[in-house]
Design a protein around this motif. Sequence first.
Motif: not given
Length: 373
Positions: A19, A158, A110, A161, A87, A22, A108, A27
């Motif tokens: 994980e 990710e 992050a 999403d 995310c 963000v 992405l 997320p």
Amino acid sequence: MPQTRMELPVLPASRNPRELPVDGKVPLVGKTREELAALLTEWGEPAYRATQLFQWIYQKGAREFSGMTNLPLALRQRLAEVAVPGCAAEEMRQRAATTRTTKFLFRLLADGALVESVLMGHNYGWSACLSTQVGCRMGCAFCASTLGGLVRNLTPGEIVDQAILMQKELPPGQRIGHVVLMGSGEPLENYDNVLKAIRLLHDPGGLNIGYRHITLSTAGLVPGIRRLAAEGLPITLAVSLHAPNDELRSRLMPVNRLWPVAEVVAAVREYAERTGRRVTIEYILIEAVNDTPELAAELARLLAGMLVHVNLIPMNPVAERPQFRRPGPERVRRFAEVLERYGISTTVRREMGGEIEAACGQLRNRVVRRHRG
Ligand code: SAH
């Protein structure tokens, strides 16, 4: 002398995240219903709130807590302080003029990494092609995704999403019915995150994609194939073979030096026997490299009697690999005919994305290069 076998070097934890925060927040996409429930019950919320939140994230693709109107305002505010729903975000898209295919480049959130995903309209519905890694380190000679190497594994959130964001693009009432894990990356190198993502994609309270409509494509990581066979998930396994012998396959796919053709085929046989599911053998056709009738016959003998289906993919040209060309339709037809004569179930993949650089990593490469200046 004992044979020492090379293995893929283990990825450091930093490139194999479960994980990623963000903007310092957690997320929620990528979390199971149970994980959401654990968070909410800790806050003294009733358990059914997790189901509501799950629907907002996975069914409606909500990007803000403020719009989650069936949740109490105080809960929405509290969530917004520590969490974000999604995310990833769209960076750009390319639409094909002649097919119902759109390629997306997603950022992405992050770390700003970019991955490609493709949304395809078929007569049987919509399918989504998802990436499982940023870049790739398999090193296949014909593939654009591997040119810059591997950056990192994607988190479960990710991966999912990408599907959520593309689902939102569809007209009301229409949904993604099929998912193929054939974007950038090697899914079996990111095993745990990919399996969690598959279960989330399947969840009937979310995207509700049938396991039988999820295909995982691998370059042939034999231990991963064996592990997957033991999961008891009725997903479809696709294996990128691309050559029927070690000499040629090692030239095209360096991973063949770790797990040669005979071991890949044995793992495929085991997978088919254990799961009862027909395995797809992917075979890209490269002109005068692997598309001769002799190689077709060799492939047919290799696969004789197995529960497999061969999907022939006339290769998409890659700018950096001008020596690899797509064969003309006549050569493709001849290759398919030989397989069929041997009784091997065969299809030729319809061209979906050539005109929009859907060929594995080319859009991302162009944008990444531009950013590097
Ligand atoms: N790493 C996995 C999944 C990602 S690649 C795998 O190797 O299967 C998805 C498929 O696209 C693979 O079959 C891959 O060999 C194929 N592919 C890669 N480059 C291609 C190209 N230029 N044209 C057509 N198919 C390509």
